[in-house]
Structures are given as C-alpha cells and as structure tokens.
Motif scaffolding. Structure first.
Motif, PDB file in Angstrom:
ATOM      1  N   ALA A  42     -57.024  19.356  33.910  1.00 47.26           N
ATOM      2  CA  ALA A  42     -56.813  20.720  34.214  1.00 47.26           C
ATOM      3  C   ALA A  42     -55.302  20.415  35.270  1.00 47.26           C
ATOM      4  O   ALA A  42     -54.694  21.496  35.306  1.00 47.26           O
ATOM      5  N   GLY A  46     -51.969  22.514  34.430  1.00 46.87           N
ATOM      6  CA  GLY A  46     -51.375  23.485  35.649  1.00 46.87           C
ATOM      7  C   GLY A  46     -49.853  23.147  35.793  1.00 46.87           C
ATOM      8  O   GLY A  46     -48.861  23.864  36.182  1.00 46.87           O
ATOM      9  N   PHE A  61     -53.470  29.541  37.839  1.00 49.32           N
ATOM     10  CA  PHE A  61     -54.369  29.001  36.976  1.00 49.32           C
ATOM     11  C   PHE A  61     -55.047  28.160  37.940  1.00 49.32           C
ATOM     12  O   PHE A  61     -56.531  28.034  37.976  1.00 49.32           O
ATOM     13  N   TYR A  62     -54.359  27.404  39.026  1.00 42.61           N
ATOM     14  CA  TYR A  62     -55.280  26.469  39.798  1.00 42.61           C
ATOM     15  C   TYR A  62     -56.177  27.387  40.812  1.00 42.61           C
ATOM     16  O   TYR A  62     -57.269  26.810  40.861  1.00 42.61           O
ATOM     17  N   GLY A  64     -57.615  30.217  39.736  1.00 42.77           N
ATOM     18  CA  GLY A  64     -58.748  30.587  38.727  1.00 42.77           C
ATOM     19  C   GLY A  64     -59.561  29.454  38.629  1.00 42.77           C
ATOM     20  O   GLY A  64     -60.913  29.620  38.641  1.00 42.77           O
ATOM     21  N   TRP A  65     -59.059  28.249  38.084  1.00 47.52           N
ATOM     22  CA  TRP A  65     -59.860  27.098  37.913  1.00 47.52           C
ATOM     23  C   TRP A  65     -60.792  26.737  39.042  1.00 47.52           C
ATOM     24  O   TRP A  65     -62.092  26.517  38.923  1.00 47.52           O
ATOM     25  N   GLU A  68     -63.600  29.287  39.505  1.00 41.54           N
ATOM     26  CA  GLU A  68     -64.592  29.098  38.518  1.00 41.54           C
ATOM     27  C   GLU A  68     -65.469  27.932  38.443  1.00 41.54           C
ATOM     28  O   GLU A  68     -66.599  27.906  38.237  1.00 41.54           O
ATOM     29  N   ILE A 209     -62.534  35.988  38.728  1.00 36.97           N
ATOM     30  CA  ILE A 209     -61.200  35.348  38.302  1.00 36.97           C
ATOM     31  C   ILE A 209     -59.672  36.801  37.978  1.00 36.97           C
ATOM     32  O   ILE A 209     -59.064  36.523  37.973  1.00 36.97           O
ATOM     33  N   ILE A 218     -54.652  33.163  31.026  1.00 34.26           N
ATOM     34  CA  ILE A 218     -54.941  32.269  32.322  1.00 34.26           C
ATOM     35  C   ILE A 218     -56.314  32.467  32.639  1.00 34.26           C
ATOM     36  O   ILE A 218     -57.032  31.490  33.042  1.00 34.26           O
ATOM     37  N   SER A 222     -58.667  29.078  32.653  1.00 35.36           N
ATOM     38  CA  SER A 222     -59.478  28.674  33.714  1.00 35.36           C
ATOM     39  C   SER A 222     -60.978  28.578  33.657  1.00 35.36           C
ATOM     40  O   SER A 222     -61.526  27.572  34.045  1.00 35.36           O
ATOM     41  N   ASN A 223     -61.594  29.399  32.900  1.00 39.88           N
ATOM     42  CA  ASN A 223     -63.008  29.415  32.372  1.00 39.88           C
ATOM     43  C   ASN A 223     -63.313  28.096  31.587  1.00 39.88           C
ATOM     44  O   ASN A 223     -64.351  27.584  31.807  1.00 39.88           O
TER      45      ASN A 223
END
Length: 318
Positions: A42, A46, A61-62, A64-65, A68, A209, A218, A222-223
């Motif tokens: 991950a 990113g 992205f970071y 959201g990741w 989640e 998100i 994204i 992320s999910n």
C-alpha cells in the motif's frame, strides 16, 4: 488503471483463495509477514501514485487507506463475536474470513458505484453522508454500538424457520447428511451473518472514504488494500482486540472530522434555498487533504498508543 486493477485482483485472489484456502491456524510469524507485505504494498502504491499523478491523489489514497484499514480493524470485533456465537472451529475460521472478505469487497464495489453516481448528480447528498458519520461518531463515543453480544438479524431467523440446519459442522461443506437426512450445516448461517454484517460495514466505510476523495479509482483501491491481509490481522489481534479500548474513540474522532468536512464541502459548493439566500456559502473553507491525513494519523495512532499504555499499566498493577 486496468493494469493496476489486474495486479490488485491477483493480490486479492492469492491472499484469499491460495493462502486462505488451506484450513489452518496461521502462526504469529506468518501473520506478521503477510501483514507487513500488504502494508508495504500500500505504501509503495501510494508512492507510485505520487510520482505519476502528484502529491494530492497520493495523500487522498493514504488518507482513505488508513481510514478504511482502521474501520476494518474495528469490524474485526464483530467477526470475533460471530465466530464465537456460532462456535466456528478454529481451523475453519480462516476459510470463513476469506469468503467474508470477498463478499465485503463485492458489496463495497457496488456501494462505491452507487455512491459515485449519487454524488455526481446530487452533491447535496454530502449533507446526508456528513450527518450520518457524525451520528456514528457520537454512538461510538457513547457506546451505542454494543458489540458485546451478536444478535441474529431477521434474515437468519427466517432462514432457521424454513430450512433444516444441523448443529454440527462438516468441514467447509454447506450441506451434509445427518441421520440419513440432507440438511444445511451452520456454515451457511455463518456466511449469511458475515455477509449481512458486511452490508452494515459498507454504510460506515463508503461515506467516510467519499469524504476524503471523490475519485472512484482511489476509493476502490483504498478499500482493496484495507481488506488485504485482514484475515491474518484477525488472528494476530484476536487476543488483543478487547484490549484496544481507545480504538472506538479514535475512530469517532476520524468519522466526526470527516462528517464535518463533508458538510463544509456541501455548504461551500451547493445552492440551497434555506441557506445564504440560495447562494453557495463561499466563506466556508475547504479542508486540505494533508490536514485530513494528519488528523487520521494522530487520532488512530494516539488511540492505539493510549491503549497500549493502559494495557501495560493494567499488567503492571497485577
């Protein structure tokens, strides 16, 4: 994009249906190796996004990741209770998690498509998403989401009335023969419990998100990265989940912050007859992505650190 989704599909298939298909209880070392690999993947993803598309999408992205992933850890509380409630043998729990996570990915994909379509046509839906997240945050702080006991929902109760279900498992089978009569095993009920619970999880995660990024790509990636390695995390943290006492508070801060951010964005970009004379509220500031990422890191990291400190204090007091 197609190459990225293909690589993620391979990752997901290997994680769930190659590694996850072998029914066994993973060792601590195995769990740590798999989790470290997917976390590193991950971070690398990113970094590639930063190099290709710039810092803004990478930070989205970071953010959201991390959000989640944190919500997924919280959801493990419910998985633990479901496994215990239905007395799933330890050796079969990895398989059950594999199916449950696959169902979660499909459901989240559907919710992402629906959410993206709604946001594109009705941006005022941010008000609903924001209010929902704030209410969820308040419930987390107040203890409204009581995970101490799992209660079967209406779907499973109705199923038990119309179908013959045995009391014993028969490996991974959904159907078996008991006393010469064909019947379903409890595995079917467990899958339905996990699946219907995943629907409720999606109601939390998808608005959260979309409060951080509007890019469906994204949102989806992320999910996916948040779900990769989740079954290993389940076994690694299984004995510690009840000791992460401040995790709900950290999640409440994150969800509350994102909820307020969504409402601010809705006020900034929408024309509503009962607000500002029908004109967008231009003075409402937009929250930068770097601030969202900072809040998430501080809230979740602080909650984890505080939980560890309290756990060690309690152990020292014994």
């Amino acid at each position: 994009m197609i190459v990225t989704l293909a690589v993620l599909a391979v990752f997901f298939a290997v994680d769930l249906f190659v590694i996850g298909r072998k029914p066994h209880v993973p060792s601590t070392g195995e769990c740590v190796r798999h989790i470290a690999f997917f976390v590193a993947a991950a971070l690398v993803f990113g970094a590639i996004m930063w190099a290709v598309a710039g810092p803004a999408p990478a930070m989205e992205f970071y953010s959201g990741w991390l959000t989640e992933y944190s919500l997924s850890i919280d959801n493990l509380f419910v998985f633990v209770i479901i496994m215990s409630n239905f007395a799933v043998p330890k050796i079969l729990q990895k398989y059950v998690l594999s199916v449950g996570i696959a169902v979660a990915l499909v459901l989240r994909g559907v919710f992402i498509l629906v959410g993206a379509a709604l946001i594109e046509r009705f941006t005022w839906i941010f008000f609903l998403f924001g209010a929902f997240l704030i209410i969820t945050a308040v419930k987390l702080v107040a203890g409204g989401d009581d995970d101490e006991e799992y209660h079967e929902n209406g779907v499973i109760k109705a199923l038990r009335k119309v179908m013959r279900i045995s009391d014993e498992y028969d490996g991974e089978k959904l159907r078996t023969v008991k006393d010469g009569v064909k019947c379903f095993t409890p595995m079917l009920v467990v899958f339905l419990a996990i699946g219907t619970t995943d629907v409720m999880f999606a109601f939390d995660s998808i608005p959260a998100i979309f409060g951080l990024t509007k890019d469906p790509f994204i949102v989806f990636t992320s999910n996916v990265f948040a779900l990769l390695g989740l079954q290993q995390l389940y076994f690694l943290l299984g004995a510690l989940l009840d000791k992460l006492v401040y995790l709900p508070a950290g999640l409440a801060v994150v969800l509350g912050f994102i909820g307020v951010k969504l409402i601010m964005e809705a006020l900034h970009g929408n024309s509503l007859p009962f607000i500002n004379g029908g004109q967008p509220v231009g003075w409402v500031p937009e929250v930068p992505t770097w601030l969202s990422l900072a809040v998430i890191i501080v809230a979740i990291g602080g909650a984890a650190l505080a939980s560890v400190v309290k756990m060690k204090a309690m152990e020292s007091a014994k």
